[in-house]
Motif scaffolding. Structure first.
Motif, PDB file in Angstrom:
ATOM      1  N   GLU A 258       0.841  -1.186   0.000  1.00  0.00           N
ATOM      2  CA  GLU A 258       0.000   0.000   0.000  1.00  0.00           C
ATOM      3  C   GLU A 258       0.884   1.246   0.000  1.00  0.00           C
ATOM      4  O   GLU A 258       1.970   1.260   0.591  1.00  0.00           O
ATOM      5  CB  GLU A 258      -0.903   0.029   1.228  1.00  0.00           C
TER       6      GLU A 258
ATOM      7  N   GLU B 269       0.502   3.875   1.672  1.00  0.00           N
ATOM      8  CA  GLU B 269       0.685   4.310   3.056  1.00  0.00           C
ATOM      9  C   GLU B 269       1.864   3.592   3.705  1.00  0.00           C
ATOM     10  O   GLU B 269       2.625   4.182   4.479  1.00  0.00           O
ATOM     11  CB  GLU B 269      -0.596   4.056   3.860  1.00  0.00           C
TER      12      GLU B 269
ATOM     13  N   HIS C  71       5.147   5.075   2.462  1.00  0.00           N
ATOM     14  CA  HIS C  71       5.480   6.332   3.144  1.00  0.00           C
ATOM     15  C   HIS C  71       6.006   6.067   4.554  1.00  0.00           C
ATOM     16  O   HIS C  71       6.916   6.785   5.021  1.00  0.00           O
ATOM     17  CB  HIS C  71       4.252   7.239   3.193  1.00  0.00           C
TER      18      HIS C  71
END
Length: 272
Positions: A135, A137, A140
């Motif tokens: 993902e 996310e 990051h």
């Protein structure tokens, strides 16, 4: 902590146990295991009767079950002190249940732990059972770290049609945050039963093809210090490296370590 100390395909010593190694004559050697026998509290003698002396130890925590609290005790007259903090940046290894350690017989036999001992290098194991899904996310979050090397070995959890898009986006996020840090893409392992199941084998080959396409596309787009590891040697070809065709035995983890060690050493050496 989960009340189930073991899994149907993984022993309690790996799921819920402790594993102790000692540095003896410059080499890490196994010394003792804390075997879980009941929920929620366990007490065990990891070793006794060894000669007095200053030694370095490493204690591995359970691979699957969470440990709320771990208390260590020593005999009277002995002292336990924290080891010096490792000054080298860590290797971040993102992956699946295989990365997490499924299904090692004990925590020290996960591939990242084997390599950590061999290479005198801290590894951050970010294996997520069934959830190595790349993902944005997660990319990051990984980008917030400052490792010596990223290892991305999660393709077993993706569908073939997801690999290209997710792998390229994931690497681009990491590269934007870390322009020079080496990134290693690792092909999915060959499941032990794939040789006689055409559908399983086809899915594997498609995932590898899509990962290779992502790798070559990223290189063409100017993403540097990106590397690729082939998957066949991770388990070997004799069918003996997995407990259920998918998750590694201790033999499987040793083969993973043997296959990846020279690649990781070279990538780290290139950065020095």
């Amino acid at each position: 902590m989960n009340k189930s100390l073991a899994l149907p395909h993984m022993p309690a010593t790996g799921v819920s146990g402790l594993d102790l190694y000692v540095n003896h004559s410059g080499r890490w050697q196994w010394l003792g295991a804390g075997r879980p026998e009941k929920f929620p509290d366990n007490e065990a003698t990891l070793f006794s009767g060894i000669p007095a002396g200053k030694r370095a130890y490493v204690l591995y925590l359970p691979l699957y079950n969470g440990a709320i609290k771990v208390e260590l005790g020593v005999e009277p007259g002995f002292v336990l002190e924290p080891a010096p903090v490792c000054g080298k940046p860590s290797v971040v290894w993102y992956g699946t249940s295989i990365t997490q350690g499924g299904c090692a017989s004990r925590p020290g036999m996960a591939a990242s732990n084997i390599l950590s001992r061999r290479m005198d290098q801290e590894f951050i194991n970010l294996g997520f059972s069934g959830n190595g899904l790349m993902e944005p996310e997660m990319a990051h979050l990984l980008a917030e770290l400052n490792p010596a090397l990223y290892v991305l070995a999660n393709m077993e959890n993706l569908k073939a049609e997801q690999v290209f898009e997710r792998a390229t986006a994931f690497v681009e996020i990491l590269r934007a945050a870390h322009p020079r840090t080496p990134i290693l893409l690792v092909e999915p392992v060959r499941f032990s039963h794939a040789f006689l199941q055409p559908t399983v084998n086809y899915e594997l080959l498609q995932k590898r093809s899509e990962l290779r396409r992502a790798f070559e596309t990223l290189l063409r787009n100017g993403v540097g210090n990106l590397h690729y590891a082939h998957g066949d040697a991770l388990y070997g070809e004799d069918g003996e490296a997995a407990v259920d065709g998918v998750h590694a035995t201790d033999l499987g983890f040793m083969r993973q370590a043997n296959s990846l060690e020279p690649i990781l050493r070279q990538l780290l050496e290139n950065e020095r």
